[in-house]
Design an enzyme around this catalytic site. Structure first.
Site, mmCIF file in Angstrom:
data_model
loop_
_atom_site.group_PDB
_atom_site.id
_atom_site.type_symbol
_atom_site.label_atom_id
_atom_site.label_comp_id
_atom_site.label_asym_id
_atom_site.label_seq_id
_atom_site.Cartn_x
_atom_site.Cartn_y
_atom_site.Cartn_z
ATOM 1 N N ASP A 188 38.572 80.286 47.486
ATOM 2 C CA ASP A 188 39.120 79.134 46.768
ATOM 3 C C ASP A 188 40.198 79.728 45.881
ATOM 4 O O ASP A 188 39.885 80.415 44.911
ATOM 5 C CB ASP A 188 38.036 78.459 45.927
ATOM 6 C CG ASP A 188 38.587 77.246 45.201
ATOM 7 O OD1 ASP A 188 39.766 77.279 44.804
ATOM 8 O OD2 ASP A 188 37.853 76.265 45.038
ATOM 9 N N HIS A 189 41.456 79.454 46.219
ATOM 10 C CA HIS A 189 42.507 80.211 45.537
ATOM 11 C C HIS A 189 42.566 79.912 44.038
ATOM 12 O O HIS A 189 43.157 80.678 43.278
ATOM 13 C CB HIS A 189 43.871 80.005 46.218
ATOM 14 C CG HIS A 189 44.547 78.741 45.814
ATOM 15 N ND1 HIS A 189 44.294 77.534 46.410
ATOM 16 C CD2 HIS A 189 45.466 78.494 44.848
ATOM 17 C CE1 HIS A 189 45.038 76.600 45.841
ATOM 18 N NE2 HIS A 189 45.747 77.154 44.887
ATOM 19 N N HIS A 251 38.531 73.083 44.233
ATOM 20 C CA HIS A 251 39.170 73.502 42.985
ATOM 21 C C HIS A 251 38.570 72.839 41.737
ATOM 22 O O HIS A 251 38.239 73.498 40.759
ATOM 23 C CB HIS A 251 40.662 73.211 43.027
ATOM 24 C CG HIS A 251 41.339 73.720 44.259
ATOM 25 N ND1 HIS A 251 40.937 74.855 44.908
ATOM 26 C CD2 HIS A 251 42.385 73.247 44.973
ATOM 27 C CE1 HIS A 251 41.726 75.060 45.968
ATOM 28 N NE2 HIS A 251 42.602 74.093 46.026
HETATM 29 C C1 BG6 Z 1 45.674 73.400 47.722
HETATM 30 C C2 BG6 Z 1 45.832 71.970 48.152
HETATM 31 O O1 BG6 Z 1 44.389 73.861 48.012
HETATM 32 O O2 BG6 Z 1 45.903 73.492 46.333
HETATM 33 C C3 BG6 Z 1 47.202 71.444 47.809
HETATM 34 O O3 BG6 Z 1 45.628 71.872 49.555
HETATM 35 C C4 BG6 Z 1 47.472 71.637 46.337
HETATM 36 O O4 BG6 Z 1 47.346 70.074 48.149
HETATM 37 C C5 BG6 Z 1 47.203 73.093 45.939
HETATM 38 O O5 BG6 Z 1 48.837 71.338 46.097
HETATM 39 C C6 BG6 Z 1 47.291 73.259 44.442
HETATM 40 O O6 BG6 Z 1 47.229 74.617 44.144
HETATM 41 P P1 BG6 Z 1 48.121 75.238 42.996
HETATM 42 O O7 BG6 Z 1 47.720 76.668 42.950
HETATM 43 O O8 BG6 Z 1 49.545 75.025 43.403
HETATM 44 O O9 BG6 Z 1 47.770 74.454 41.783
#
Ligand code: BG6
Length: 508
Positions: A188-189, A251
């Site tokens: 989960d990034h 997230h």
């Molecule tokens: C991704 C979603 O996991 O996370 C995207 O698929 C979203 O829709 C993105 O824009 C948001 O990540 P960050 O790091 O740009 O806030």
């Protein structure tokens, strides 16, 4: 966590499935470059990119070299890039073809002996989700997933991990036919973000917050992940996902669990993940009707972002003109445990909102008004602690102060801590820590099977509610605003309103 000795990753090969795709060029290769620059990659290291596009090693290197000019997070140092470039290899093949895996087996064996990577491999599935199970199954059938006493094999899986509880369970079962849980790294990034990791340090590395971190002192919690961007070129994916699936079980619930979890017994992977999972299990599972009342969905109409006109969601490429897919969601969750009983957690996320802002706002209970009855002050505001996750990373404490002058007036003031001011700016893709941890065998920041399933259980009642009734008349909010009016109503019913705190940090 304060140990400054570099923890160099062990010798290994990283195999990337989907090596010609966006994630590889935007995040994975720039992250590997940054890891090398920080001296964290071992000399005995190699990357094998696998994708359908027909290329040889030289063409693959040239392509990534060109892409790095665009996506590197800081200036490219030629010798660092050269180090990485000469360790990049490419295999062209179809993920549904057994031959690809036979070739991969030969290639890993060859590169393993050339590069002395000691049989340690990790496979990064940067592919469409349909390939997760088949790729793992084929890796298993050529024995690339077999570990030995002296070497490890790991698989990193990107999101989306299933599209509901049932599909997540099936995917877990399919993976576990081939892999042991300790080999699976579900990414989960959000957990790669410094400020997300800092929630644990903030809560458990300081003595002053934890005593007030409970229902006695906290009135409500608001978690916002607002994006200015629309669905961009991802209409096809988004039509299948929608805001709920795209952002909530992963997230946003990560932010909920880190905010709400009990202190783990250690920072070991399972100790932390046990506590996170307990929170997911403690989130109330309302009836379908009640879930419908506690969730709001929206879809953006044409509007303006930064003064520029943007089209409605239903006019985006690869989106059905009558699409009923939500681009915004707001939810109220209740956590049924001793620490959090009756403290609402309000969550919202959406595309094409008024600002880019991810933050957690903790609202404390108001002080008793009694002393101010006979003064010109008509109400006391609640104190807030805001954890700013992005784009400006930091922490704000908002409290009341006397406005100078002969008449008693209270004004809200902010005490700000800004990450960049203190620690400078270390450009990163957010994947460095996650890749490093995977190579080190630390799964703390990756999701366990039961955790993923528990997260889907939290959204299941909402999915059921939304499936049982027609979508609202979409579109229902203008691009560039804070979402549909119903999201405000959700809080107004509890006498609350959304905190507009994104502008208080750094005085913006
Ligand atoms: C991704 C979603 O996991 O996370 C995207 O698929 C979203 O829709 C993105 O824009 C948001 O990540 P960050 O790091 O740009 O806030």
């Amino acid at each position: 966590m304060t140990d400054d000795t570099p923890h160099i990753d062990p010798p290994c090969i990283m195999v990337i499935f989907g090596a010609a795709g966006d994630l590889t060029m935007r995040k994975l290769i720039p992250a590997l470059y940054n890891l090398k620059k920080s001296n964290l990659l071992p000399d005995d290291f190699a990357v094998i990119g696998v994708a359908r596009a027909v290329m040889n090693d030289a063409e693959f290197r040239k392509r990534l070299n060109d892409e790095m000019r665009e996506f590197a997070t800081n200036d490219i140092e030629p010798e660092v890039w050269q180090w990485l470039e000469e360790r990049l290899y490419y295999l062209s093949g179809d993920f549904n073809d057994d031959q690809t895996f036979a070739s991969l087996k030969e290639m890993t064996t060859r590169i393993d002996s050339e590069r002395n990577t000691q049989g340690n491999y990790f496979f990064y599935l940067a592919t469409a989700p349909d390939y997760f199970a088949p790729v793992v199954q084929r890796l298993g059938s050529v024995e690339l997933t077999h570990e030995g006493d002296n070497h490890w094999r790991r698989v990193v899986i990107e999101k989306p991990f299933g599209r509901d509880l049932e599909s997540a369970r099936k995917l877990n079962q399919a993976l576990k036919q081939v892999l042991d849980e300790h080999q699976i790294y579900r990414i989960d990034h959000y957990l790669g973000k410094e400020t997300v990791q800092n929630i644990l340090v903030f809560r458990f590395g300081n003595g002053i917050f934890e005593p007030i971190w409970n229902r006695t002192y906290i009135d409500s919690v608001q978690i916002t992940a607002a994006e200015k961007v629309g669905v961009e070129h991802r209409g096809g994916y988004y039509e299948e996902a929608g805001a709920l699936r795209d952002m909530v079980p992963n997230h946003l619930l990560q932010l909920v669990t880190l905010t709400a979890m009990e202190p783990p017994v250690s920072f070991k992977a399972d100790a932390v993940r046990d506590e996170q999972t307990k929170i997911l299990h403690a989130i109330q599972c309302p009836s379908t009707e009640e879930a419908g009342r506690r969730a709001v969905r929206g879809q953006y109409d044409a509007g303006e972002i930064d003064g520029q006109p943007v089209p409605a969601y239903h006019s985006e490429p690869n989106v059905a003109p009558n699409s009923a897919v939500e681009t915004f969601v707001a939810l109220k969750l209740l956590i049924d445990n001793w620490r959090w009983a009756d403290v609402p957690f309000y969550l919202r996320t959406g595309k094409h909102l008024a600002a880019r802002d991810t933050e957690i706002a903790i609202n404390f209970r108001r002080a008793p008004f009694v002393l101010f009855r006979d003064t010109p002050v008509d109400r006391l505001s609640s104190n807030q602690l805001v954890l700013h996750i992005q784009p400006d990373e930091g922490i704000t404490v908002r409290f009341g102060a006397k406005v100078p002058g002969p008449i008693l007036k209270i004004g809200a003031v902010d005490m700000n801590f800004d990450y960049e001011d203190y620690f400078g700016n270390t450009p990163s893709t957010g994947y460095e820590r996650l890749l490093h941890d995977c190579m080190m065998g630390d799964a703390t920041l990756f999701q366990r099977a039961d955790q993923v399933e528990a997260a889907w259980s939290v959204v299941a009642p909402i999915q059921a509610a939304w499936n049982s009734e027609p979508a609202p008349a979409f579109p229902n909010y203008k691009a560039g605003t804070w979402g549909p009016k119903e999201a405000d109503d959700l809080l107004a019913r509890d006498g609350e309103e959304w905190e507009q705190t994104h502008d208080i940090h750094k005085g913006k």
